[in-house]
Design a protein around this motif. Structure first.
Motif, PDB file in Angstrom:
ATOM      1  N   PHE A  31      34.091  41.499  39.396  1.00  0.00           N
ATOM      2  CA  PHE A  31      33.199  41.509  40.549  1.00  0.00           C
ATOM      3  C   PHE A  31      33.329  42.865  41.234  1.00  0.00           C
ATOM      4  O   PHE A  31      34.397  43.461  41.236  1.00  0.00           O
ATOM      5  CB  PHE A  31      33.598  40.403  41.545  1.00  0.00           C
ATOM      6  N   TYR A  32      32.238  43.306  41.827  1.00  0.00           N
ATOM      7  CA  TYR A  32      32.222  44.585  42.535  1.00  0.00           C
ATOM      8  C   TYR A  32      31.642  44.353  43.924  1.00  0.00           C
ATOM      9  O   TYR A  32      30.716  43.560  44.092  1.00  0.00           O
ATOM     10  CB  TYR A  32      31.347  45.600  41.802  1.00  0.00           C
ATOM     11  N   CYS A  33      32.186  45.066  44.904  1.00  0.00           N
ATOM     12  CA  CYS A  33      31.615  44.978  46.248  1.00  0.00           C
ATOM     13  C   CYS A  33      32.048  46.184  47.064  1.00  0.00           C
ATOM     14  O   CYS A  33      32.947  46.923  46.681  1.00  0.00           O
ATOM     15  CB  CYS A  33      32.029  43.683  46.951  1.00  0.00           C
ATOM     16  N   LYS A  34      31.382  46.347  48.174  1.00  0.00           N
ATOM     17  CA  LYS A  34      31.791  47.323  49.186  1.00  0.00           C
ATOM     18  C   LYS A  34      32.245  46.510  50.395  1.00  0.00           C
ATOM     19  O   LYS A  34      33.409  46.187  50.505  1.00  0.00           O
ATOM     20  CB  LYS A  34      30.663  48.289  49.495  1.00  0.00           C
ATOM     21  N   TYR A  35      31.326  46.115  51.269  1.00  0.00           N
ATOM     22  CA  TYR A  35      31.706  45.266  52.389  1.00  0.00           C
ATOM     23  C   TYR A  35      31.253  43.830  52.180  1.00  0.00           C
ATOM     24  O   TYR A  35      31.895  42.892  52.599  1.00  0.00           O
ATOM     25  CB  TYR A  35      31.135  45.799  53.709  1.00  0.00           C
ATOM     26  N   GLU A  36      30.141  43.665  51.485  1.00  0.00           N
ATOM     27  CA  GLU A  36      29.564  42.335  51.308  1.00  0.00           C
ATOM     28  C   GLU A  36      30.432  41.458  50.406  1.00  0.00           C
ATOM     29  O   GLU A  36      31.297  41.947  49.691  1.00  0.00           O
ATOM     30  CB  GLU A  36      28.158  42.448  50.720  1.00  0.00           C
TER      31      GLU A  36
END
Length: 92
Positions: A31-36
């Motif tokens: 999985f990848y995310c920044k803030y979300e």
């Protein structure tokens, strides 16, 4: 939606050990995310993930929490059946 803050961290979360779980995660699911919230991530475990991401954003060092490197830590899901590896990368 109009995001006004440019995120300067990105996170990679990978499954490194599995047992049967409701989400059906398997080793190497990533999985990848920044803030979300990462799409398809376990809602029960999101609180743990959010806390670890906030620690990195605040300049924390995961080795102080038992991590393998300043920006890498392994953690278990809320039910203790899935083990994840979190890697935080500063991009700003």
């Amino acid at each position: 939606m109009n995001k006004t803050i440019v995120e300067d961290w990105e996170f990679t979360i990978s499954v490194i050990r599995q047992n049967p779980c409701r989400m059906g995660f398997e080793v190497d699911d990533t999985f990848y995310c920044k803030y979300e919230c990462p799409a398809g991530f376990c809602p029960k475990t999101m609180a743990v993930l959010h806390s670890l991401c906030e620690a990195a954003r605040a300049g924390g060092d995961y080795t102080l929490l038992g991590g393998q490197a300043k920006n890498q830590i392994d953690f278990f899901c809320a039910d203790g059946v899935i083990q994840f590896r979190l890697i935080a990368n500063h991009i700003g």
